[in-house]
Design an enzyme around this catalytic site. Structure first.
Site, PDB file in Angstrom:
ATOM      1  CE  LYS A  75     -15.539 -49.987  17.888  1.00  0.00           C
ATOM      2  NZ  LYS A  75     -14.523 -50.907  18.469  1.00  0.00           N
ATOM      3  CB  SER A 150     -11.456 -48.609  19.435  1.00  0.00           C
ATOM      4  OG  SER A 150     -12.005 -49.893  19.166  1.00  0.00           O
ATOM      5  CB  SER A 174     -11.608 -52.310  21.326  1.00  0.00           C
ATOM      6  OG  SER A 174     -10.367 -51.797  20.913  1.00  0.00           O
TER       7      SER A 174
END
EC number: 6.3.5.7
Length: 485
Positions: A75, A150, A174
């Site tokens: 990420k 997210s 997330s």
């Protein structure tokens, strides 16, 4: 794309090379990215260099670890030395960290191959990956729908088999919510189990890095590699890390396992198809030998309002550093320092980030601190007490991961409150600092994945993996793959 263990065996037996496996992942990324948009940066040269190093070790007769040569996505809010780290924000568009985050350093030491940095909601603020400043990631099961957020890029990349496993971060769901939407396994570890050093902060008392995989075992292997004490992180727990793969068995009989179903997570607001699939999963756990109890956590529903005071408050403080002085973009048309600050932040931050900064700044202001922030922290304590009372009666708790399956892109982007409710089931786990895992438990009538959330006691990851693995092996949900080719 095979599992980590299968790929490891192929490498050790010299049936395939690490370069071949890496090239397969890179080719798939190149083919799918025009419609998927999982990656913000693809690190082709670095990945092949890492793969060649693994092949050289094998050729020299050296032993390799289980993650050596395995393609991984990271990420884009975790610092990677020499590789652009943007947090999907314009304000960090050209930021190249001079140091490595602890988790990526551990992956490098394990010989893992980083194929790229994945897309996210800007600064990890969102539940759909539509808040990225650069692109909107699509759900591999239906490209007209969101992958969750997210960590939507990390979840979509694993679901589409662009990489074997990936890293995400979880502040209020997330990792687990996009895992549910994309039909993969996502684990949010106990707060402090995985170092946050080098993770760009959103809400420091809630953020936690964790793994995505297409199977429980793959997620457990990745957590083995990244968990552990780190003196560079003041909140890191100094505990012994077990081998999370050691006790994975397909049977719960004889374990006297008590599973608690949180009653407050069922009923109004829960999609009927999600409810039916989760109830079937609970029945399956009972058939595997678990003892089912229905538990009340009365303050569970106050998780969302307390989170959306605490998290924005911490974000307001953490994001104050992005002012155009030390790093990131800087407004060039300012005529004084204050103007440079305000113009830089106005052009650098997106709508959702600005919204949360303003909410947090307001909640922390002198006249409202006691009324909002302090009260939210008290509610957080009550939610934690509810969990403690529940765990006095059972070993593991069960809820749906998300109230619905993946929604259409653009459907909720103008309705922040509706978007925030996507994290209804996951937020309380972060507030209490507990571990939680989401795994596939079915599909709705439109062919979209449904997620089951298991919640454990503090440092109860080993038991969570055991329960998740037993359920997974008794079903075939994890064997289904998204048809995005």
């Amino acid at each position: 794309m095979a599992s980590i263990r299968e790929l490891h065996e192929q490498l050790v037996k010299k049936e395939r090379s690490a370069v071949e496996i890496t090239q397969q992942a890179l080719d798939r990324i190149q083919a799918l990215e025009p419609k998927l948009h999982s990656f913000l940066t693809v690190t082709t040269e670095k990945a092949l260099e890492q793969a060649r190093a693994v092949d050289a070790k094998i050729a020299a007769g050296e032993e390799i670890g289980i993650l050596a040569g395995i393609p991984i996505g990271v990420k884009d809010n975790m610092c990677t030395k020499g590789i652009r780290t943007t947090c999907a924000s314009k304000i960090l568009e050209n930021f190249i960290p001079p140091y490595e985050s602890t988790v990526t350093q551990k992956l490098n030491q394990a010989g893992a191959v980083t194929v790229g940095k994945t897309n996210l909601d800007e600064f990890a603020m969102g539940s759909s990956t539509e808040n990225s400043a650069y692109q909107t990631t699509a759900n591999p099961w239906d490209v007209s729908r969101v992958p969750g957020g997210s960590s939507g890029g990390s979840a979509a990349a694993v679901a589409a088999q662009e990489c074997v496993v990936s890293l995400g971060s979880d502040t209020g769901g997330s990792i687990r919510q996009p895992a549910s939407f994309c039909g993969v396994v996502g684990m949010k570890p106990t707060y402090g189990l995985v170092s946050r050093y080098g993770l760009v902060a959103y809400a420091s008392s809630l953020d936690q890095i964790g793994p995505f995989g297409r199977s429980v075992e793959d997620a457990a292997i990745l957590l083995n590699a990244i968990a552990g004490y780190d003196p560079q992180d003041s909140t890191s727990l100094k505990v012994e890390i077990p081998d999370y793969t050691a006790n994975l068995t397909p049977d719960l009989k004889g374990k006297k396992l008590k599973v608690g179903v949180i009653k407050e997570t069922f009923g109004e607001g829960l999609d009927p198809e999600v409810e039916a699939s989760v109830n079937q999963a609970i029945a399956q756990l009972e058939a595997l030998g678990a003892e089912i109890h229905y538990i009340s956590c009365p303050r569970f529903r106050y998780g969302v309002p307390s989170y959306y005071i605490i998290a924005p408050s911490e974000a307001s403080a953490n994001l104050a550093r992005y002012d155009g002085v030390k790093y990131g973009i800087r407004s060039q048309d300012a005529d004084n320092l204050l103007s440079m600050y305000t113009r830089t932040r106005a052009m650098g931050f997106g709508t959702e980030v600005k919204r949360r900064i303003m909410i947090g700044t307001y909640a922390l202001s002198a006249g409202y601190y006691d009324a909002y922030y302090l009260k939210a922290q008290k509610v957080r304590t009550l939610i934690k007490e509810d969990f403690e009372n529940a765990f006095a009666q059972v070993d593991v708790l069960v809820t749906p991961t998300a109230p619905t399956t993946a929604f259409q892109a653009g459907e909720k982007i103008t309705d922040p409150l509706s978007m925030y409710l996507n994290d209804l089931m996951t937020i309380p786990v972060n507030l209490a600092g507990l571990p939680g895992i989401s795994l596939p438990c079915g599909f709705d009538s439109q062919g979209l994945p449904i997620g089951l959330q298991l919640i454990g006691k503090v440092l109860g990851e080993d038991q969570l993996f055991q329960v998740a693995y037993a359920y997974e092996q008794s079903t075939n949900w994890h064997l289904q793959t998204a048809n995005i080719d």
